[in-house]
Design a protein around this motif. Structure first.
Motif, mmCIF file in Angstrom:
data_model
loop_
_atom_site.group_PDB
_atom_site.id
_atom_site.type_symbol
_atom_site.label_atom_id
_atom_site.label_comp_id
_atom_site.label_asym_id
_atom_site.label_seq_id
_atom_site.Cartn_x
_atom_site.Cartn_y
_atom_site.Cartn_z
ATOM 1 N N LYS A 39 -11.721 2.135 -1.832
ATOM 2 C CA LYS A 39 -12.095 1.701 -3.187
ATOM 3 C C LYS A 39 -13.586 1.456 -3.341
ATOM 4 O O LYS A 39 -14.097 1.418 -4.473
ATOM 5 N N ASN A 103 -14.865 5.240 -3.693
ATOM 6 C CA ASN A 103 -14.591 4.901 -5.100
ATOM 7 C C ASN A 103 -13.214 5.406 -5.533
ATOM 8 O O ASN A 103 -13.032 5.883 -6.657
ATOM 9 N N THR A 104 -12.277 5.304 -4.624
ATOM 10 C CA THR A 104 -10.921 5.796 -4.873
ATOM 11 C C THR A 104 -9.939 4.663 -4.620
ATOM 12 O O THR A 104 -9.513 4.423 -3.496
ATOM 13 N N LYS A 105 -9.624 3.933 -5.663
ATOM 14 C CA LYS A 105 -8.745 2.765 -5.569
ATOM 15 C C LYS A 105 -7.287 3.190 -5.685
ATOM 16 O O LYS A 105 -6.860 3.748 -6.698
ATOM 17 N N GLU A 107 -3.436 2.797 -6.312
ATOM 18 C CA GLU A 107 -2.585 1.939 -7.131
ATOM 19 C C GLU A 107 -1.118 2.004 -6.706
ATOM 20 O O GLU A 107 -0.393 1.017 -6.833
ATOM 21 N N THR A 122 -4.036 7.116 -7.610
ATOM 22 C CA THR A 122 -5.228 6.267 -7.664
ATOM 23 C C THR A 122 -5.463 5.751 -9.076
ATOM 24 O O THR A 122 -4.862 6.229 -10.040
ATOM 25 N N ARG A 123 -6.373 4.781 -9.178
ATOM 26 C CA ARG A 123 -6.628 4.136 -10.463
ATOM 27 C C ARG A 123 -7.139 5.116 -11.505
ATOM 28 O O ARG A 123 -6.836 4.986 -12.698
ATOM 29 N N SER A 351 -2.605 -5.103 -3.114
ATOM 30 C CA SER A 351 -3.521 -4.320 -3.945
ATOM 31 C C SER A 351 -2.904 -3.028 -4.455
ATOM 32 O O SER A 351 -3.487 -2.363 -5.309
ATOM 33 N N TYR A 352 -1.742 -2.633 -3.938
ATOM 34 C CA TYR A 352 -1.061 -1.454 -4.473
ATOM 35 C C TYR A 352 0.430 -1.549 -4.177
ATOM 36 O O TYR A 352 0.884 -2.363 -3.374
#
Length: 515
Positions: A39, A103-105, A107, A122-123, A351-352
């Motif tokens: 992320k 930068n890959t969150k 979900e 991902t988000r 977080s996911y």
């Protein structure tokens, strides 16, 4: 069907010590179709996020590193910048940079309906697919933000230590720091040198023991550059940890080890703070030694004696526009508010969402009581693994995570040899393992103290009760028999998945990503 290591696609979530170490271990074992999703803007995990002044490891540097890559740290306990640099070097040297998607969150991780493996959402709406998913998000990633009334009305800067804002000039400011754990104890001595005034709000004190942190001499650093010297020091450090931590003796109230540790810690408080009975009373815990995370510091008590430092031994209950209110109703004016309020370690995988083949999430299966076999595998979630999972905190965490990575490699290799498509732990082994763990945790100070180690029911879900070598031995001996192998229903979608390298799926190309 997967036949070889090079056929298997693997997604690792997290690019900290766990994720990078797992990727290297997998590559060394022939698994090359790896994608790492993170992320943040860079690699490092907790050492990317925690950049507050004074941030450093509590574990000796020589064992806060991988066994496959010698460290060149300048201190006995490495600081954040050196740790981050070390991880960046390991990633670069092992060709991982092109496999990391920053930068890959993530979900959601959901079992591939009708097929094998998981879809990772991902988000930003991208979807990745892989045969295997390894969660390496760590234990300290879910920030504990307080919900005090009025917090949103505070006019000055307010931020958490894990989201440090370095651009503020503190030289003539009154800085309020809320918290008294390991982060606050590292931070306060640093801020006392740069801030006009420091006010530390302490809900409950922690037992503090010396860290004995220092710069390594040129001779020591030269000795550690050699393989033999470095391995010797690692072995000595690991053996020392094993002897101190086996059966959690220093964490069992009434044992000679616990009483001696508490007596030594109490005597240190009285010696350093002699003449200040108010401070002695304020920083002396009323719970047994070891009831919370042990705090290590060489200069915190001395810092409390400085004229620009004030300890408020009371919890914060609310916030005003220009200050905070403690439990007695007293308001304290501050210019900047720093939250050293920690994390929520007991909320594993918060977080996911992870969804298994039967449609249930892992949190529904846990029902508030996170548990896993060796902290790695959960029945009902085939081909899904965790690093730093339930009941693995303690010992030497980097070593723990390396053993976990090697355990995962062993499970995947056996799955391939058997011609199976899935591997998971058999339910009876998971149940029995956790029964044994909870029995060994009985009678520890962790049970009777307020800490972040427990679930809402009071069950200790984060801690490992024995030493690092005991855990390593468990991961070596508990292989093969506890595993359950299987095959999944064939699916038309599976033919698409079989042709895709997950490393290519993050490229913004409609022909490569799953819609």
């Amino acid at each position: 069907m997967r036949n070889t290591e090079s056929d298997l696609s693997i997604i690792i979530i997290g690019a900290g010590f766990g994720g990078i170490g797992a990727a290297v271990t997998l590559q060394q074992s022939g698994f090359n179709r790896i994608t790492i999703l993170d992320k943040n803007d860079g690699v490092g995990g907790t050492w990317w996020e925690n950049r507050y002044p004074g941030a450093e490891t509590d574990t000796p540097s020589v064992i806060y590193s991988y066994s496959f890559r010698r460290s060149q740290f300048t201190r006995s306990h490495a600081r954040q910048s050196e740790l981050l640099g070390y991880l960046e070097e390991v990633a670069e040297e092992n060709g991982l940079k092109q496999k990391i998607r920053l930068n890959t969150k993530v979900e959601k991780v959901e079992w591939h309906e009708g097929g094998v493996g998981y879809r990772v959402v991902t988000r930003d709406g991208r979807t990745f697919e892989a045969d295997v998913v390894i969660s390496a998000v760590g234990l300290l990633n879910d920030i504990n933000y307080p919900n005090w009334p009025g917090l949103e009305t505070f006019k000055g800067p307010v931020f958490h230590t894990a989201r440090w804002e370095s651009h503020h000039d503190l030289s003539d400011k009154t800085v309020g720091i809320v918290g008294s754990g390991s982060t606050a104890v590292q931070l306060v001595p640093e801020l006392a040198q740069t801030s006009g005034r420091v006010m530390m709000f302490q809900r409950e004190p922690g037992w503090i023991v010396p860290k004995n942190a220092r710069e390594l001499s040129d001779k020591e650093r030269a000795a550690l550059k050699g393989g033999i010297g470095w391995r010797r020091e690692r072995f000595k450090a690991l053996i020392g940890r094993q002897l101190r931590q086996f059966n959690a003796q220093t964490r069992r109230p009434g044992t000679p080890e616990n009483l001696a540790a508490q007596s030594t810690a109490t005597a240190r408080i009285k010696k350093i703070l002699a003449g200040r009975p108010d401070l002695i009373d304020a920083v002396t815990p009323q719970y047994p030694f070891g009831g919370k995370r042990q705090v290590l510091s060489d200069g915190f008590y001395e810092t409390l004696l400085k004229p620009n430092v004030t300890l408020i031994p009371r919890a914060v209950v609310s916030v005003t526009e220009d200050g905070v209110v403690d439990a007695t109703g007293t308001e304290h004016k501050v210019d900047i508010l720093i939250l050293a309020t920690g994390f929520k370690p007991a909320n594993f995988l918060s977080s996911y969402e992870v969804v298994g083949p039967d449609g249930r999430t892992i949190h529904e299966v846990w029902d508030g009581e996170p548990n896993a076999f060796l902290g790695i595998m959960v029945h009902g979630f085939p081909n899904f693994f965790m690093l730093y999972g339930p009941n693995t905190n303690g010992g030497a965490i980097v070593t723990h995570m390396q053993m976990q990575s090697q355990y995962i490699v062993s499970a995947l290799k056996k799955m391939l040899r058997k011609g199976a498509q899935t591997v998971q732990v058999k339910p009876r082994y998971q149940v029995k393992f956790n029964e044994i763990i909870q029995k060994r945790l009985k009678g520890t100070a962790w049970e009777v103290s307020r800490n972040y180690f427990k679930s809402a029911s009071g069950r200790i879900v984060t801690q490992w009760p024995d030493g690092v070598l005991t855990y390593a031995l468990c991961t070596l001996l508990l292989r093969g028999l506890p595993w359950e192998f299987g095959r999944a229903p064939r699916s038309a979608d599976r033919s698409v998945l079989a042709q895709r390298d997950p490393a290519q799926q993050s490229v913004p190309d409609d022909q490569q990503e799953v819609s």
